[in-house]
Design a protein around this motif. Structure first.
Motif: not given
Length: 118
Positions: A44, A48, A76, A79-80, A84, A87-88, A92
């Motif tokens: 992650e 990020e 992405m 979202i991260i 959070y 987060v899928d 990832i």
């Protein structure tokens, strides 16, 4: 117009972080994300940082390299960093296994073609 020094630095950093994603996931399985929090957090964070670098790239440099999915990468990151809970883990993993190696290849070509720094 060639990238400015800020774009150059961001592209080099982005390449380094994308390489980390590839290295972290080498020899691992999707299920590891469910059982190894340190591995998940490492991926992650590296993703990020890839997105943070992409966010800093100028519009001109982005237009010059349309094969790089700049908006998806920044999305992405957002979202991260900010959502959070959304987060899928499958996303990832797909990004780490499929997309990161392609990104590394694209960024290696871009960085190799950069003119020397001013």
């Amino acid at each position: 117009m060639p990238p400015d020094d800020e774009d150059r630095a961001s592209l080099v950093d982005m390449l380094g972080f994308a390489r980390e994603v590839v290295a972290f996931s080498r020899g691992r399985q999707r299920a590891d994300l469910d059982h190894d929090r340190a591995f998940l957090r490492a991926l992650e964070r590296a993703l990020e940082l890839v997105g943070e670098c992409a966010r800093r790239i100028s519009a001109g440099t982005r237009r010059a390299h349309p094969a790089v999915p700049w908006q998806d990468i920044v999305g992405m990151r957002n979202i991260i960093a900010h959502e959070y809970g959304r987060v899928d883990l499958d996303e990832i993993w797909k990004t780490a296994e499929r997309d990161a190696p392609r990104l590394v290849s694209a960024l290696e070509s871009i960085v190799a073609a950069l003119p020397p720094p001013r």
